[in-house]
Design an enzyme around this catalytic site. Structure first.
Site, short mmCIF file in Angstrom:
data_model
loop_
_atom_site.label_atom_id
_atom_site.label_comp_id
_atom_site.label_asym_id
_atom_site.label_seq_id
_atom_site.Cartn_x
_atom_site.Cartn_y
_atom_site.Cartn_z
CB SER A 150 -22.41 -116.80 -6.80
OG SER A 150 -23.60 -117.65 -7.53
CB SER A 151 -25.02 -114.71 -11.37
OG SER A 151 -25.11 -116.29 -11.46
CD GLU A 180 -18.59 -100.91 -23.48
OE1 GLU A 180 -18.45 -101.16 -24.72
OE2 GLU A 180 -18.21 -100.39 -22.77
CD GLU A 216 -14.88 -113.10 -10.74
OE1 GLU A 216 -15.90 -112.92 -11.80
OE2 GLU A 216 -15.30 -112.89 -9.82
#
EC number: 3.2.2.6
Length: 280
Positions: A150-151, A180, A216
């Site tokens: 998790s961020s 990118e 994921e």
């Protein structure tokens, strides 16, 4: 184009279509969960709120089931692709052997026969290169380890683990380091999932609540089951056995590193050893 080449292209097209459909679902599931959460927080929900809640819950179950079904379908088609690739390689090998045999029998051959053989050889090489290019479209990148997290856990733990693994010479997939500008984040994420040797799953309360993290995890779980070798390396952070069992019972039986028992340096060293040993 041979039957196997046509079959491979068709399978790869189907795989890409399934992947695109899977990519849409996590965001839709997240939106439904947030809508349900907002309604549940209302102290005095109206009859309209209650109807909306029932509808959203049904939609959530449907989309979760659809994602699970697509995961199974994706695993099956990827397995078929691998089988077709193997059969195609065998077919190409047989063709090359036939050419070699013909060349051996015609050491005194005339120019016409030799020209035909060389032309056939060039055609086979060209086909081989085309197929390799098509097959490798999903294999542009290769990572030693994918960091699934998790961020909200990035600053305290994940980024530090990432930096130390990179310092040890490993190629690490961490979202902020590989994304990118202008490129699709979803496609980049899927490439990382398909082309990482291992995944470190940073199990935390934040991870458990994240729709993307679940996507994921399910993707790597399907890979581990299909490929029949260890891919998932779990780290527990402020979670209990009950928390993990409720999230996915498969993880309970796996030996995990707990941040309450191991320092970041110790965790990095153990991950590093697993990856290095897998290459020997």
């Amino acid at each position: 184009m041979s039957v196997l080449e046509t079959k491979l292209k068709s399978q790869m097209s189907k795989s890409a279509k399934i992947a695109r459909n899977m990519n849409k679902l996590p965001d839709e599931i997240d939106r439904l969960r947030k809508r349900i959460e907002r309604i549940n927080k209302k102290r005095k929900p109206t009859s309209s709120n209650i109807r909306d809640l029932e509808k959203s819950n049904k939609q959530l179950v449907t989309k979760q089931q659809k994602l699970a079904d697509l995961q199974v379908e994706y695993t099956k088609i990827e397995k078929k692709i691998n089988e077709t690739k193997i059969n195609l390689q065998k077919e190409q090998s047989r063709n090359q052997k036939k050419l070699s045999s013909m060349l051996d029998k015609n050491t005194k051959g005339n120019e016409e026969i030799m020209e035909k053989l060389l032309t056939n050889s060039d055609q086979i090489n060209e086909i081989s290169n085309q197929i390799k290019k098509a097959v490798n479209q999903k294999e542009i990148i290769e990572y030693d380890v994918f960091l699934s997290h998790s961020s909200l856990d990035k600053e305290d733990y994940v980024s530090k683990i990432s930096e130390k693994l990179i310092e040890k010479g490993l190629k690490v997939f961490e979202d902020v380091k590989v994304f990118e500008i202008g490129k699709s984040q979803t496609e980049t994420m899927n490439m990382g999932i398909l082309n990482s040797r291992f995944v470190v799953v940073f199990l935390s309360p934040n991870f458990i609540e994240s729709g993307w993290s679940r996507y994921e995890f399910l993707s790597f779980l399907n890979r581990e089951i299909n490929e029949e070798h260890v891919i998932i390396l779990p780290i527990w952070h402020k979670v209990s056995v009950e928390d993990v069992r409720a999230y996915n019972p498969y993880l309970v039986d796996k030996y995990a590193l707990n941040t309450s028992d191991f320092s970041i340096e110790e965790i990095v060293e153990k991950i590093y050893q697993v990856i290095v040993n897998s290459k020997n």
